[in-house]
Design a protein around this motif. Structure first.
Motif, PDB file in Angstrom:
ATOM      1  N   ARG A 136      33.470 -44.685   2.292  1.00 36.66           N
ATOM      2  CA  ARG A 136      34.705 -43.933   2.004  1.00 36.66           C
ATOM      3  C   ARG A 136      35.058 -42.981   3.151  1.00 36.66           C
ATOM      4  O   ARG A 136      35.539 -41.868   2.932  1.00 36.66           O
ATOM      5  CB  ARG A 136      34.580 -43.166   0.685  1.00 36.66           C
ATOM      6  CG  ARG A 136      34.405 -44.057  -0.518  1.00 36.66           C
ATOM      7  CD  ARG A 136      34.355 -43.263  -1.806  1.00 36.66           C
ATOM      8  NE  ARG A 136      34.188 -44.145  -2.956  1.00 36.66           N
ATOM      9  CZ  ARG A 136      35.164 -44.795  -3.571  1.00 36.66           C
ATOM     10  NH1 ARG A 136      36.397 -44.651  -3.134  1.00 36.66           N
ATOM     11  NH2 ARG A 136      34.921 -45.573  -4.587  1.00 36.66           N
ATOM     12  N   ALA A 137      34.789 -43.411   4.358  1.00 39.30           N
ATOM     13  CA  ALA A 137      35.161 -42.653   5.558  1.00 39.30           C
ATOM     14  C   ALA A 137      35.926 -43.577   6.489  1.00 39.30           C
ATOM     15  O   ALA A 137      35.752 -44.800   6.450  1.00 39.30           O
ATOM     16  CB  ALA A 137      33.915 -42.108   6.260  1.00 39.30           C
ATOM     17  N   ALA A 138      36.780 -43.016   7.331  1.00 41.57           N
ATOM     18  CA  ALA A 138      37.559 -43.830   8.264  1.00 41.57           C
ATOM     19  C   ALA A 138      36.640 -44.416   9.332  1.00 41.57           C
ATOM     20  O   ALA A 138      35.630 -43.808   9.706  1.00 41.57           O
ATOM     21  CB  ALA A 138      38.641 -42.980   8.919  1.00 41.57           C
ATOM     22  N   ASP A 139      37.004 -45.597   9.821  1.00 44.68           N
ATOM     23  CA  ASP A 139      36.167 -46.252  10.838  1.00 44.68           C
ATOM     24  C   ASP A 139      36.025 -45.388  12.086  1.00 44.68           C
ATOM     25  O   ASP A 139      34.949 -45.348  12.697  1.00 44.68           O
ATOM     26  CB  ASP A 139      36.772 -47.621  11.196  1.00 44.68           C
ATOM     27  CG  ASP A 139      36.526 -48.635  10.111  1.00 44.68           C
ATOM     28  OD1 ASP A 139      35.375 -49.025   9.908  1.00 44.68           O
ATOM     29  OD2 ASP A 139      37.507 -49.026   9.444  1.00 44.68           O
ATOM     30  N   ALA A 140      37.108 -44.717  12.488  1.00 46.30           N
ATOM     31  CA  ALA A 140      37.029 -43.862  13.679  1.00 46.30           C
ATOM     32  C   ALA A 140      36.024 -42.726  13.470  1.00 46.30           C
ATOM     33  O   ALA A 140      35.279 -42.362  14.382  1.00 46.30           O
ATOM     34  CB  ALA A 140      38.409 -43.303  14.019  1.00 46.30           C
TER      35      ALA A 140
END
Length: 227
Positions: free
Chosen positions: A56-60
Motif C-alpha cells: 500500500r505504498a507508491a512504487d517510487a
C-alpha cells in the motif's frame, strides 16, 4: 560416525553466517529495486505494481526507501566485514595468465563441469562479474542519492540518464549471476549451497569450481595451531 558427521566431512563451509546474511540483505533489496525500477522505467507510474499493492505504498516511495536500505547495507558490510570486503576486492582485481585458459574452456565447462584450473578465491568469471557489479552499484547509489537531492535542472537530467543506463547494464549481469549461482547450468550444480543452508557445499563441487581455495582450506586445517 553419525549421518550428520558423514555429511559434514563430505562438505566444506564456503561462507559464514555473517556473509550469508549480508548477501541475503543485498539480493532482497536489489530485487525490490529492480522490480520497482523497471516498473517505473516501463511507464507504469499510474498503475501500482504487485509489490505496491501488497505494501500500500507508491512504487517510487518503495524504490527510494529500498535504495536507502541498500546503501546502508552496503556501508555496514564494508565497515563490519572489512576483511571479507578486502578479500572480495583484492581477489577480484587479481588476474593471472593462466586465467585465459579458464576463459577459453568456460563455454563448454558450464555444461561439462570441466573448468580450467585457476588459483583464485573466486573463479575468473566471478572476478569480472564482481568488478562490474561493484562499479555499477556504486554508480546507482551515487546517482540515486543525486536524484533524491535535486528536484530538477540539468543535474537531475544527467543523474536520471546515468541511473537508467547503469540499470540497463546491471540487469543482464545480475541475471547471469543468478543463473549461475542457482546451479541451473550443469557445471555449476550445487554451488547454491555456498550461500544457503549453512553455507556448506559438497567437496566435489568445491573442487570443481574453486580448486585452489579448497586446497588452501584443507592446508589450513592440517597446519598445527600456533602456540
Amino acid at each position: 560416525m553419525t549421518t550428520e558427521d558423514g555429511e559434514r566431512s563430505r562438505s566444506v563451509e564456503r561462507n559464514n553466517a555473517r556473509t550469508r546474511w549480508l548477501h541475503a540483505a543485498v539480493y532482497v533489496t536489489v530485487l525490490v529495486l529492480l522490480l520497482t525500477g523497471w516498473w517505473l522505467t516501463l511507464g507504469q507510474e499510474g498503475r501500482p505494481s504487485p509489490l505496491a499493492e501488497l505494501t500500500r505504498a507508491a512504487d517510487a516511495e518503495i524504490h527510494t526507501m529500498a535504495g536507502w536500505v541498500f546503501a546502508g547495507v552496503a556501508l555496514l558490510g564494508i565497515v563490519a566485514g572489512w576483511r571479507a570486503a578486502r578479500t572480495l576486492l583484492t581477489d577480484s582485481v587479481r588476474f593471472r595468465r593462466t586465467d585465459l585458459r579458464w576463459f577459453a574452456r568456460w563455454p563448454r565447462a558450464v555444461v561439462t563441469g570441466r573448468f580450467g584450473r585457476h588459483e583464485g578465491h573466486f573463479d575468473p568469471g566471478q572476478r569480472v562479474a564482481n568488478l562490474v557489479m561493484i562499479v555499477l552499484l556504486l554508480v546507482l547509489i551515487v546517482c540515486g542519492i543525486g536524484l533524491w537531492a535535486v528536484s530538477g535542472g540539468p543535474a537531475f537530467v544527467w543523474f536520471n540518464r546515468i541511473h537508467r543506463w547503469a540499470t540497463y547494464l546491471f540487469t543482464p549481469v545480475i541475471a547471469g549471476h543468478v543463473l549461475i549461482a542457482a546451479g541451473v547450468l550443469p557445471g555449476y550444480r550445487g554451488v547454491w549451497r555456498a550461500m544457503h543452508l549453512g553455507g556448506r557445499l559438497r567437496r566435489r563441487d568445491a573442487e570443481r569450481v574453486w580448486p585452489a581455495w579448497l586446497e588452501r582450506i584443507d592446508g589450513d586445517r592440517r597446519r598445527p595451531p600456533d602456540r
